[in-house]
Design a protein around this motif. Sequence first.
Motif, short mmCIF file in Angstrom:
data_model
loop_
_atom_site.label_atom_id
_atom_site.label_comp_id
_atom_site.label_asym_id
_atom_site.label_seq_id
_atom_site.Cartn_x
_atom_site.Cartn_y
_atom_site.Cartn_z
N LEU A 141 0.83 -1.21 0.00
CA LEU A 141 0.00 0.00 0.00
C LEU A 141 0.86 1.26 0.00
CD1 LEU A 141 -2.80 -1.05 2.50
CD2 LEU A 141 -2.95 -0.94 0.00
N THR A 142 1.93 1.25 0.78
CA THR A 142 2.84 2.40 0.81
C THR A 142 3.45 2.61 -0.57
OG1 THR A 142 3.31 2.07 3.15
CG2 THR A 142 4.94 3.32 1.87
N HIS A 143 3.84 1.53 -1.21
CA HIS A 143 4.43 1.65 -2.54
C HIS A 143 3.42 2.17 -3.55
CE1 HIS A 143 7.19 1.22 -5.79
NE2 HIS A 143 6.34 0.43 -6.43
N ILE A 144 2.18 1.74 -3.45
CA ILE A 144 1.15 2.23 -4.37
C ILE A 144 1.05 3.75 -4.25
CG2 ILE A 144 -1.34 2.29 -4.83
CD1 ILE A 144 -1.38 -0.71 -3.99
N ALA A 145 1.02 4.26 -3.03
CA ALA A 145 0.90 5.71 -2.82
C ALA A 145 2.12 6.44 -3.35
CB ALA A 145 0.69 6.01 -1.34
N GLU A 146 3.32 5.99 -2.98
CA GLU A 146 4.51 6.72 -3.41
C GLU A 146 4.78 6.56 -4.91
OE1 GLU A 146 7.81 5.73 -4.33
OE2 GLU A 146 7.46 3.59 -4.21
N HIS A 147 4.47 5.41 -5.47
CA HIS A 147 4.67 5.20 -6.90
C HIS A 147 3.71 6.07 -7.72
CE1 HIS A 147 4.45 2.86 -10.72
NE2 HIS A 147 5.74 2.78 -10.52
N THR A 148 2.48 6.19 -7.24
CA THR A 148 1.50 7.07 -7.90
C THR A 148 2.01 8.50 -7.90
OG1 THR A 148 -0.36 5.63 -7.34
CG2 THR A 148 -0.87 7.95 -7.76
N GLN A 149 2.53 8.95 -6.77
CA GLN A 149 3.02 10.33 -6.69
C GLN A 149 4.29 10.54 -7.51
OE1 GLN A 149 1.53 13.19 -5.40
NE2 GLN A 149 -0.11 11.70 -5.62
N ARG A 150 5.15 9.54 -7.55
CA ARG A 150 6.38 9.65 -8.35
C ARG A 150 6.02 9.87 -9.82
NH1 ARG A 150 9.88 4.45 -8.26
NH2 ARG A 150 9.88 5.02 -6.06
N HIS A 151 5.08 9.07 -10.33
CA HIS A 151 4.72 9.21 -11.74
C HIS A 151 3.85 10.44 -12.00
CE1 HIS A 151 6.70 5.86 -13.67
NE2 HIS A 151 6.56 5.24 -12.50
N THR A 152 3.13 10.88 -11.00
CA THR A 152 2.39 12.14 -11.14
C THR A 152 3.38 13.28 -11.38
OG1 THR A 152 0.54 11.39 -9.79
CG2 THR A 152 0.85 13.77 -9.96
N GLY A 153 4.42 13.33 -10.59
CA GLY A 153 5.45 14.36 -10.77
C GLY A 153 6.12 14.27 -12.12
N GLN A 154 6.41 13.07 -12.56
CA GLN A 154 7.04 12.91 -13.87
C GLN A 154 6.09 13.34 -14.99
OE1 GLN A 154 8.17 8.76 -13.18
NE2 GLN A 154 10.30 9.38 -13.43
N ALA A 155 4.81 13.02 -14.85
CA ALA A 155 3.83 13.43 -15.86
C ALA A 155 3.72 14.95 -15.92
CB ALA A 155 2.47 12.82 -15.56
N ILE A 156 3.73 15.59 -14.76
CA ILE A 156 3.64 17.05 -14.72
C ILE A 156 4.86 17.67 -15.40
CG2 ILE A 156 3.74 19.05 -13.16
CD1 ILE A 156 2.00 17.33 -11.21
N SER A 157 6.04 17.15 -15.10
CA SER A 157 7.26 17.67 -15.73
C SER A 157 7.22 17.47 -17.24
CB SER A 157 8.50 16.99 -15.15
OG SER A 157 8.65 17.32 -13.79
N ALA A 158 6.82 16.30 -17.69
CA ALA A 158 6.75 16.02 -19.12
C ALA A 158 5.72 16.94 -19.79
CB ALA A 158 6.40 14.56 -19.37
N ALA A 159 4.60 17.16 -19.13
CA ALA A 159 3.56 18.04 -19.68
C ALA A 159 4.06 19.47 -19.79
CB ALA A 159 2.30 17.98 -18.83
N LYS A 160 4.73 19.95 -18.76
CA LYS A 160 5.27 21.32 -18.80
C LYS A 160 6.30 21.48 -19.89
CE LYS A 160 4.50 22.68 -13.98
NZ LYS A 160 5.16 23.07 -12.72
N LEU A 161 7.19 20.52 -20.02
CA LEU A 161 8.20 20.60 -21.07
C LEU A 161 7.57 20.53 -22.46
CD1 LEU A 161 11.01 18.38 -19.53
CD2 LEU A 161 11.19 20.81 -20.09
N ALA A 162 6.64 19.63 -22.65
CA ALA A 162 5.99 19.50 -23.96
C ALA A 162 5.26 20.79 -24.32
CB ALA A 162 5.02 18.32 -23.95
N ARG A 163 4.59 21.39 -23.34
CA ARG A 163 3.88 22.65 -23.57
C ARG A 163 4.87 23.76 -23.94
NH1 ARG A 163 -1.18 23.04 -21.54
NH2 ARG A 163 -0.70 21.73 -19.76
N ALA A 164 5.98 23.83 -23.23
CA ALA A 164 6.98 24.87 -23.46
C ALA A 164 7.67 24.72 -24.82
CB ALA A 164 8.02 24.85 -22.35
N MET A 165 7.78 23.49 -25.29
CA MET A 165 8.47 23.24 -26.55
C MET A 165 7.54 23.41 -27.75
SD MET A 165 10.82 20.07 -25.35
CE MET A 165 12.14 20.19 -26.55
N GLY A 166 6.25 23.67 -27.47
CA GLY A 166 5.33 23.97 -28.56
C GLY A 166 4.54 22.81 -28.92
#
Length: 166
Positions: A141-166
């Motif tokens: 259960l702990t891993h589910i929570a932290e893994h979800t948050q880890r990939h949430t952060g990565q998705a946010i970073s990828a989205a921001k970079l993709a948006r910035a690159m056009g």
Amino acid sequence: MSEIEAWLRGPVEGVDPLLAPVLYAFQQAREDLARHTEGLTSEQLWARPYGLGPAGFHLRHIAGSVDRLMTYAQGRQLSEEQLAAARTEMEPGAGREELLAGMERAFQAAEAVVRSLDPAKLAEPREVGRKRLPSTLIGVLTHIAEHTQRHTGQAISAAKLARAMG
């Protein structure tokens, strides 16, 4: 959506405080990913800025990993269908709404399981993966929570970079 993070909104009614962090992680991911992917085109969603994994992959992976990890939490091993789905997570094509809906389905199913768990059984052993590596229910259960948050952060970073690159 609230400006106050999910874990600071008080106890989850009817859920033991030892189980609530998983639900907080899901709620935070829902809100953060909806906000940070809003307005992304399909091309941006599946862009690989600087070779990073695309935001679309992270959304699909969150849904799939929650499903797979909850299988272990329930004391079962993965099905062939789950294994096959894991191999396709990087394939582009799905749109934002489809990906968010898939994530929501996975969260709702997992939340139902979490709400049904007996906190007295959190130390029970669980086996993870083909090698059946040792863990416990609380470990999974702990891993589910932290893994979800880890990939949430990565998705946010990828989205921001993709948006910035056009």
